[in-house]
Design an enzyme around this catalytic site. Structure first.
Site, mmCIF file in Angstrom:
data_model
loop_
_atom_site.group_PDB
_atom_site.id
_atom_site.type_symbol
_atom_site.label_atom_id
_atom_site.label_comp_id
_atom_site.label_asym_id
_atom_site.label_seq_id
_atom_site.Cartn_x
_atom_site.Cartn_y
_atom_site.Cartn_z
ATOM 1 N N TYR A 1 -26.789 -11.335 -3.803
ATOM 2 C CA TYR A 1 -26.557 -11.012 -2.397
ATOM 3 C C TYR A 1 -25.541 -11.985 -1.832
ATOM 4 C CZ TYR A 1 -27.523 -10.353 2.606
ATOM 5 O OH TYR A 1 -27.423 -10.116 3.947
ATOM 6 N N ASP B 1 -20.545 -18.347 -5.010
ATOM 7 C CA ASP B 1 -21.242 -18.283 -3.736
ATOM 8 C C ASP B 1 -22.373 -19.311 -3.735
ATOM 9 O OD1 ASP B 1 -22.712 -17.736 -1.493
ATOM 10 O OD2 ASP B 1 -22.947 -15.599 -1.877
ATOM 11 N N LYS C 1 -26.106 -22.488 4.896
ATOM 12 C CA LYS C 1 -27.426 -23.122 4.800
ATOM 13 C C LYS C 1 -27.362 -24.635 5.035
ATOM 14 C CE LYS C 1 -29.010 -19.070 3.425
ATOM 15 N NZ LYS C 1 -29.744 -18.161 4.292
#
Length: 429
Positions: free
Chosen positions: A144, A239, A267
Site C-alpha cells: 500500500y 516506500d 509517520k
C-alpha cells in the site's frame, strides 16, 4: 468493560462521516464491533472516552515511536506554536529537519517535504515519470502506497480489509499503467523488467511490507530488485513511509544495505503530526519545480509545527534506542508465539525490528496470497479478547503492530498475559 459513550459517539459519527470515520480501518469493519473513541494518550497507553485504558500497539499507525505525548516533542511544538503555526514561506526548521534526515540517510541528497505519505508517493511517481519520460510503474500485490489513483491497484491494507480488490473511481486509463507482481518473487520482477523496460518508469515497493501485515523480504530480494532496475534503466522507489527511521537510524535501506533512486517518508519523520517527504538522487530531484519542469506544490509543505515535531523525534533516536526497541519487540514476539502454542493455536508471528503481525495461519506468510489464507474470523475473536483484556491492537489482520520506546517490561508482560486468554478465545470460536 463499558463502551456506552463510544457507542453513542459512533452512532453520531455515522451521520457526519462516511462509515462513521475519517479513515476506513478505524471503523472496525475487519474485526466487527464498535470502535473505541480515544480521549487521550500517554506513553504506551491510550484511554477511551468511557475511561478504559489500553496498552497501545497502533501508535497512530507508527509515528509514536517514542510513546504518546513525549515531553521533548511537546516542548518543541509549543515553542514553535508561540511563534506561529504556518507561514506559507520558508522557515529554518525545514533545514534543521532536512539536515538530520540526510545525516541519518545520506543517500537522500535532496528532498521535498509534503503533508502526507500519500502525497509523497504520488509525487515520487510523477517525478519518476517526468524524469524517465515513461508512463508505466510496477508495484507489488499487497503493498500500500497511499490513496493516490495510480497506486490503488492490489493495494492491501484497508482495501484488503474491506474486501475491495481495487477502488471505483480510478479510471481504467490510469490503472492500466500500473503493473503488479507478487512480492518476494525476484525472478518474476527480473523477467518483467527485461520485457517492459522501454515503458517502465519506476518500481515502487515497501521494503518490509506493513500493509498486508508484516511481510519480510527474502534474503537478496531487495538487492536483486535494485540491481535489475539499474540494469534496465528503471528507477527504484522505496516506500519508507512506515519503515523509515523506525527499523534503524537510516530505515530499511540501512538495515538491508540498499541505496535506491528515490525514497518516500512519513509517520516517524513527523513525530505524530501530518507530514511526509520524498527524496534521493540530486539529478532526479532537480527535475521538481521550481528547479525543473515536474510540478509539485503544497501550502502546508514544510509546516513548522510538523518540522519541530519531526526534529524532536529523530534526535531522540540513536543506537541504544533501536537496541531497546529490538529487545522489547523480540520478547513480545516470543511471548506471543509461546502463548499461541500453549493454546494449541497455530500462528505465524512475522517481525522486523519494532513492527510485527500475528497471522492466524499454520503456513509461512511471505506475500499477499499467503496472507489472504489467514483466518480473519479467528483474528477478530483474538482482537476483541485482547481489547477486553486491556490491549489495543490494529483492528485488521492485514496491518502491522508497533512497539514504542514507552513499552516497558510491565506493558510487554501484560500483553503476553492477555494473549494467553485471547488465543484460547480465538481457538474456541
Amino acid at each position: 468493560m463499558k463502551t456506552d459513550l463510544s457507542e453513542k459517539l459512533f452512532q453520531k459519527a455515522q451521520t457526519l462521516f462516511p462509515g462513521g470515520v475519517n479513515s476506513p480501518v478505524r471503523a472496525f469493519r475487519g474485526v466487527g464491533g464498535t470502535p473505541r473513541f480515544i480521549a487521550r494518550a500517554k506513553g504506551a497507553r491510550i484511554f477511551d472516552v468511557d475511561g478504559n485504558g489500553y496498552v497501545d500497539y497502533v501508535g497512530s499507525w507508527g509515528p509514536a515511536i517514542l510513546g504518546h505525548a513525549n515531553a521533548e516533542v511537546i516542548r518543541e511544538v509549543q515553542e514553535q506554536l508561540r511563534d506561529g503555526s504556518s507561514f506559507g514561506a520558508p522557515s529554518p526548521r525545514e533545514i534543521q529537519l532536512a539536515e538530520l534526515v540526510r545525516e541519518r540517510a545520506p543517500w537522500i541528497e535532496k528532498m521535498r517535504f509534503v503533508s502526507s505519505g500519500t502525497e509523497a508517493t504520488t509525487a515520487a511517481i510523477r517525478l519518476a515519470r517526468g524524469f524517465t519520460g515513461k508512463d508505466d510503474i510496477l508495484k507489488f500485490d499487497g503493498c500500500y502506497h497511499g490513496a493516490g489513483d495510480p497506486l490503488l491497484v492490489k493495494a492491501g491494507s484497508g482495501v484488503e480489509t474491506l474486501g475491495l480488490p481495487d477502488s471505483p473511481g480510478v479510471p481504467a486509463d490510469v490503472a492500466r499503467h500500473t503493473l503488479t507482481l507478487p512480492y518476494n518473487d525476484l525472478a518474476a520482477a527480473e523477467r518483467l523488467l527485461s520485457e517492459r523496460a522501454g515503458t517502465l518508469a519506476a518500481v515502487i515497493l515497501e521494503p518490509v511490507v506493513g500493509n498486508m501485515g508484516v511481510i519480510v523480504p527474502r534474503p537478496g530480494y531487495l538487492a536483486g530488485l535494485l540491481a535489475a532496475c539499474r540494469k534496465h534503466g528503471v528507477l527504484l522507489i522505496v516506500d519508507e513511509v512506515m519503515t523509515g527511521f523506525r527499523l534503524a537510524p537510516g530505515g530499511a535501506c540501512e538495515l538491508y544495505g540498499i541505496r535506491p533512486d528515490l525514497v518516500t517518508f512519513g509517520k516517524v519523520i513527523g513525530g505524530g503530526l501530518p507530514v511526509g517527504a520524498f527524496g534521493g538522487r540530486p539529478d532526479v530531484m532537480d527535475r521538481i519545480a521550481p528547479a525543473g519542469p515536474v510540478y509539485q506544490a503544497g501550502t502546508l509543505s514544510g509546516n513548522p509545527l510538523a518540522m519541530a515535531a519531526g526534529f524532536a523525534t529523530l534526535r531522540q533516536l540513536g543506537a541504544p534506542q533501536y537496541r531497546r526497541l529490538e529487545e522489547q519487540a523480540s520478547r513480545l514476539a516470543a511471548g506471543l508465539e509461546e502463548a499461541a502454542r500453549q493454546a494449541g493455536e497455530k500462528v505465524q508471528v512475522n517481525r522486523v525490528g519494532s513492527m510485527l503481525t500475528v497471522f492466524f495461519t499454520p503456513d509461512p506468510v511471505f506475500d499477499a496470497q499467503s496472507a489472504r489464507k489467514c483466518d480473519t474470523k479467528k483474528f477478530g475473536r483474538f482482537f476483541h479478547a485482547m481489547l477486553e483484556n486491556g490491549v489495543y491492537l490494529p483492528p485488521s489482520q492485514f496491518e502491522a503492530a508497533f512497539v514504542s520506546l514507552a513499552h516497558g517490561d510491565e506493558e510487554i508482560d501484560a500483553t503476553i498475559q492477555a494473549s494467553r486468554k485471547a488465543f484460547a478465545a480465538a481457538a474456541k470460536g
